[in-house]
Scaffold this active site. Structure first.
Site, PDB file in Angstrom:
ATOM      1  NE  ARG A  71      -2.397  -1.357   3.479  1.00 48.33           N
ATOM      2  CZ  ARG A  71      -1.845  -0.610   4.414  1.00 48.33           C
ATOM      3  NH1 ARG A  71      -1.895   0.699   4.343  1.00 48.33           N
ATOM      4  NH2 ARG A  71      -1.264  -1.164   5.450  1.00 48.33           N
ATOM      5  CE1 TYR A 199       0.917  -6.579  -2.819  1.00 44.96           C
ATOM      6  CE2 TYR A 199      -0.195  -4.900  -1.521  1.00 44.96           C
ATOM      7  CZ  TYR A 199       0.399  -6.149  -1.619  1.00 44.96           C
ATOM      8  OH  TYR A 199       0.455  -6.948  -0.531  1.00 44.96           O
ATOM      9  N   GLY A 200      -2.726  -5.344  -4.378  1.00 45.33           N
ATOM     10  CA  GLY A 200      -3.648  -5.617  -3.270  1.00 45.33           C
ATOM     11  C   GLY A 200      -4.497  -4.467  -2.775  1.00 45.33           C
ATOM     12  N   GLY A 201      -4.133  -3.975  -1.604  1.00 45.65           N
ATOM     13  CA  GLY A 201      -4.924  -2.971  -0.910  1.00 45.65           C
ATOM     14  C   GLY A 201      -5.156  -1.699  -1.718  1.00 45.65           C
ATOM     15  CE  LYS A 208      -7.093  -3.702   5.142  1.00 38.84           C
ATOM     16  NZ  LYS A 208      -5.759  -4.213   5.211  1.00 38.84           N
ATOM     17  CG  HIS A 228      -6.964  -3.132   9.999  1.00 38.22           C
ATOM     18  ND1 HIS A 228      -5.632  -2.773  10.134  1.00 38.22           N
ATOM     19  CD2 HIS A 228      -6.980  -4.101   9.055  1.00 38.22           C
ATOM     20  CE1 HIS A 228      -4.893  -3.507   9.312  1.00 38.22           C
ATOM     21  NE2 HIS A 228      -5.682  -4.325   8.652  1.00 38.22           N
ATOM     22  CB  SER A 250      -0.650  -3.821   7.795  1.00 41.44           C
ATOM     23  OG  SER A 250      -1.780  -3.030   7.544  1.00 41.44           O
ATOM     24  CB  CYS A 252       0.760  -6.623  13.772  1.00 46.86           C
ATOM     25  SG  CYS A 252       1.917  -5.311  13.375  1.00 46.86           S
ATOM     26  CE  LYS A 254      -5.588  -7.148  10.564  1.00 45.60           C
ATOM     27  NZ  LYS A 254      -4.205  -6.638  10.489  1.00 45.60           N
ATOM     28  CB  THR A 255      -3.826 -13.895   8.743  1.00 48.05           C
ATOM     29  OG1 THR A 255      -4.171 -12.736   7.983  1.00 48.05           O
ATOM     30  CG2 THR A 255      -4.199 -15.151   7.980  1.00 48.05           C
ATOM     31  CG  ASP A 279      -7.463  -7.255   6.739  1.00 51.09           C
ATOM     32  OD1 ASP A 279      -6.501  -7.067   7.497  1.00 51.09           O
ATOM     33  OD2 ASP A 279      -7.680  -6.547   5.736  1.00 51.09           O
ATOM     34  CG  ASN A 376       3.019  -6.658   1.772  1.00 51.03           C
ATOM     35  OD1 ASN A 376       2.398  -7.241   2.663  1.00 51.03           O
ATOM     36  ND2 ASN A 376       2.459  -5.731   1.001  1.00 51.03           N
ATOM     37  CB  SER A 377       5.007 -12.436  -1.224  1.00 48.91           C
ATOM     38  OG  SER A 377       5.558 -13.114  -0.119  1.00 48.91           O
ATOM     39  NE  ARG A 378      -0.204  -8.767   2.265  1.00 49.74           N
ATOM     40  CZ  ARG A 378      -0.704  -8.398   3.426  1.00 49.74           C
ATOM     41  NH1 ARG A 378      -1.805  -8.933   3.878  1.00 49.74           N
ATOM     42  NH2 ARG A 378      -0.091  -7.501   4.180  1.00 49.74           N
ATOM     43  NE  ARG A 409       5.072  -7.131  13.244  1.00 47.36           N
ATOM     44  CZ  ARG A 409       5.618  -8.331  13.055  1.00 47.36           C
ATOM     45  NH1 ARG A 409       6.777  -8.625  13.626  1.00 47.36           N
ATOM     46  NH2 ARG A 409       5.019  -9.219  12.305  1.00 47.36           N
TER      47      ARG A 409
END
Ligand code: GTP
Ligand code: SPV
Ligand code: MN
Length: 606
Positions: A71, A199-201, A208, A228, A250, A252, A254-255, A279, A376-378, A409
């Site tokens: 992001r 990219y993603g987000g 998001k 979040h 992000s 930290c 959650k998943t 998420d 940050n690969s997903r 963290r």
């Protein structure tokens, strides 16, 4: 023939197509047939690579541009008429400027490409919790991801009907030039414009952009919460399930927490974990006066590195099929690998996340190890493939939340767990959260920054008003969830983690739920209620007692520094910040001074 029966939608698609100039417009219906055709098209151009269909059936591989892997908070804007309505923690642009600047980039950006029209629902189709969006995009990768992450297609079009309201989400990857990249939100127009990223987000606009930034704005108006947060249920052997919602920034945890497996030592207790979301949580006060939450998503967009059969076996099982892997290592046999994953990467013929030949242990000119997968690969995987997925995902009212947990963290300072005295104190704890920056966003990694409720990058309006909204929500609830703070990442003098984390975190959740039920006592300290050592079940976990003591330690000197930083942060919001938060701040300061005047570092009752 008209594209859909919704005239508003047709007109908007027409207008956007006039600007972007696609060669064709394709309505996404959610069918397997259409998905297959799109996959083939993307495979033919190399945008997507099909993985080994025997070992990873239905799985695909994609690389984003090297300059486009996370992001971009510095290019993300809230475009409200008044600058103050976006607040000091958001980038702001006027709506006129936003539409003009992005409009210039969108101009002709889809030439020679197709525009896909994706109707999607955040939340179960038809639930009063849910919101419908329509994303226009020129990226098949985005379409395939949205088909996993949301409920999308015909069913949603039907729910939308001829006159339904929807969030207008426009995306074009354009030329992927970071100087021509903008992620814009127009909450007052229920509109999102994202250009120049793949990219993603930045581009899965239901996530998001809609489910947090736009939704948080709507949530304040409509008296609910868009957060979040992960949601998980803990079932005890009597069949009782208690649900927890937890906000961590992000990357930290959650998943991982949402999918955890009880550790060996607690197995005998017969707990069962139910994953509701990893998420995002949308939460409402129901007629019973309690807080109820749904996960508006329908898939996981999870961090790959660090995911393995020990840390997160549920995630490993989840990504065995129908999964899209982004920016990981590609093995020559069409399988994938990432750092701290299972097994070894191929010793010959592997390609890194940029498509370059790669071997484990490779070093760059400076002698630094080159990672095969981007940090940050997903993976993008369907929710229902998670072995612990909760059937409640389909329930229109979601689940009743017993505890809200904040965390981040922090190598130092924050103890393993503590509990707020009450709702207002809990809101203060959430509002003053801080965490070290991770690879999920651009910026200096590891730097501690304030990230209230893990929403710093995701709140679609002035965060001072957001805190006020949280305080008001508490007043409106008849049964408030208890609020806690956790830190799985406290370190010793050698930078090693003091706490083993992952499944072992259940020991802490156990204490949290016992507190919610009023079944266990605690030590009252300056910062909140802290567990008595004997109240954490350590069966099967051999952690030195000193570790536990360090983990629960409260260092008044370090807190003094923290208090000054919090005050600086609060001051940014001027007199828009609720006075209640300053009152909480002063109370904490006084309690810490009392603690500091004693000689011991251990928390003292007062
Ligand atoms: P977003 O999807 O970015 O919002 O992130 P997330 O909060 O879901 O983070 P996730 O669970 O994917 O974890 C990110 C990283 O933290 C992974 O590399 C995990 O292996 C690591 N991690 C997760 N939980 C723990 C834990 O309890 N202890 C430690 N030491 N590491 C953890
Ligand atoms: C995060 O960064 O918090 C994520 C990944 O969950 S992204 O969808 O890219 O925002
Ligand atoms: Mn996230």
């Amino acid at each position: 023939m008209a594209l859909t029966e919704n005239q508003l939608l047709n007109k908007w698609v027409e207008d956007m197509a006039r600007m972007c100039r696609p060669e064709d417009i394709v309505l996404i219906n959610g069918s397997e047939e259409q998905k297959k055709k799109l996959t083939e098209e993307a495979c033919a151009t190399g945008e997507i690579i099909q993985l080994n269909q025997e070992l990873l059936p239905g799985c695909l591989y994609h690389r984003t541009a090297a300059n486009d892997v996370a992001r971009v908070e510095h290019l993300t804007f809230i475009c409200t008429k008044l600058k103050d309505d976006a607040g000091p923690s958001n980038n702001w642009m006027s709506p006129e400027e936003g539409y003009r600047r992005a409009g210039e980039i969108f101009q002709g950006s889809m030439k020679g490409r197709k525009m896909y029209v994706i109707p999607f629902s955040m939340g179960p189709v038809g639930s009063p919790f849910s919101k419908i969006g329509v994303e226009l995009t020129d990226s098949i990768y985005v379409v395939l991801n949205m088909l996993i992450m949301t409920r999308a297609g015909r069913e949603v079009m039907e729910a939308l009907g001829a006159g339904g309201e929807f969030t207008r989400c426009l995306h074009s990857q354009a030329d992927l030039d970071e100087n021509r990249r903008l992620i814009l939100h127009f909450p007052e127009d229920n509109t999102i414009w994202s250009v120049g990223s793949g990219y993603g987000g930045n581009v899965l606009l239901g996530k998001k952009c809609l489910a947090l930034r736009i939704a948080s704005y709507l949530a304040r108006k409509e008296m609910w919460l868009a957060e979040h947060m992960l949601i998980l249920g803990i079932e005890d052997p009597t069949g009782r399930i208690d649900y927890i919602a937890a906000a961590f920034p992000s990357a930290c945890g959650k998943t991982n927490l949402a999918m955890m497996i009880p550790p060996e030592g607690l197995k005998a207790k017969g707990y069962r974990i139910w994953t509701v979301g990893d998420d995002i949580a949308w939460m409402r006060i129901d007629t019973d006066g309690k807080l109820w939450a749904i996960n508006p998503e329908y898939g996981f967009f999870g961090v790959a590195p660090g995911t393995n059969s020990k840390t997160n076996p549920s995630a490993v099982a989840t990504v065995k099929k129908n999964t899209i892997f982004t920016n990981v290592v590609l093995n020559p046999d069409g399988t994938v690998w990432w750092e701290d994953g299972d097994g070894e990467p191929a010793s010959e013929g592997a390609l890194d996340w940029q498509g370059r030949p790669w071997k484990p242990g490779m070093k760059d000119e400076k002698g630094n190890t080159i990672k095969g997968a981007h940090p940050n690969s997903r993976f993008t995987a369907p929710f229902v493939q998670c072995p612990s997925h909760s059937f409640r995902i389909e329930h229109h009212h979601g689940v009743n939340i017993s505890a809200i947990v904040f965390g981040g963290r922090r190598a130092h300072l924050a103890p393993l767990v503590y509990q707020a005295y009450d709702w207002s104190h809990g809101v203060y704890i959430g509002a003053t959260m801080a965490s070290e920056r991770t690879a999920a966003q651009y910026g200096k990694q590891g730097e501690v920054r304030r990230d209230p409720m893990a929403m710093l990058p995701f709140c679609g309006y002035n965060m001072a008003d957001y805190f006020e909204h949280w305080l008001r929500m508490g007043v409106r609830m008849r049964w408030q969830p208890q609020i806690f703070h956790v830190n799985w990442f406290r370190q010793d003098q050698n930078n090693g983690y003091l706490w083993p984390g992952f499944g072992e975190n259940l020991r802490i959740l156990e204490w949290i739920l016992a507190r919610c039920r009023g079944e266990v006592d605690a030590r009252k300290t300056a910062i909140g209620f802290v567990p008595k050592l004997e109240d954490i079940d350590m069966t099967g976990l051999h952690l030195p007692k000193e570790n536990m003591e360090r983990l629960l330690e409260i260092d008044p000197k370090a807190w003094e520094v923290e208090m000054a930083d919090i005050a600086e942060f609060f001051k940014k919001f001027g007199n828009r910040l609720p006075l209640e938060l300053w009152a909480q701040h002063e109370d904490l300061k006084r309690r810490l001074e009392e603690l500091g005047s004693g000689s011991a570092l251990q928390p003292q009752p007062f």
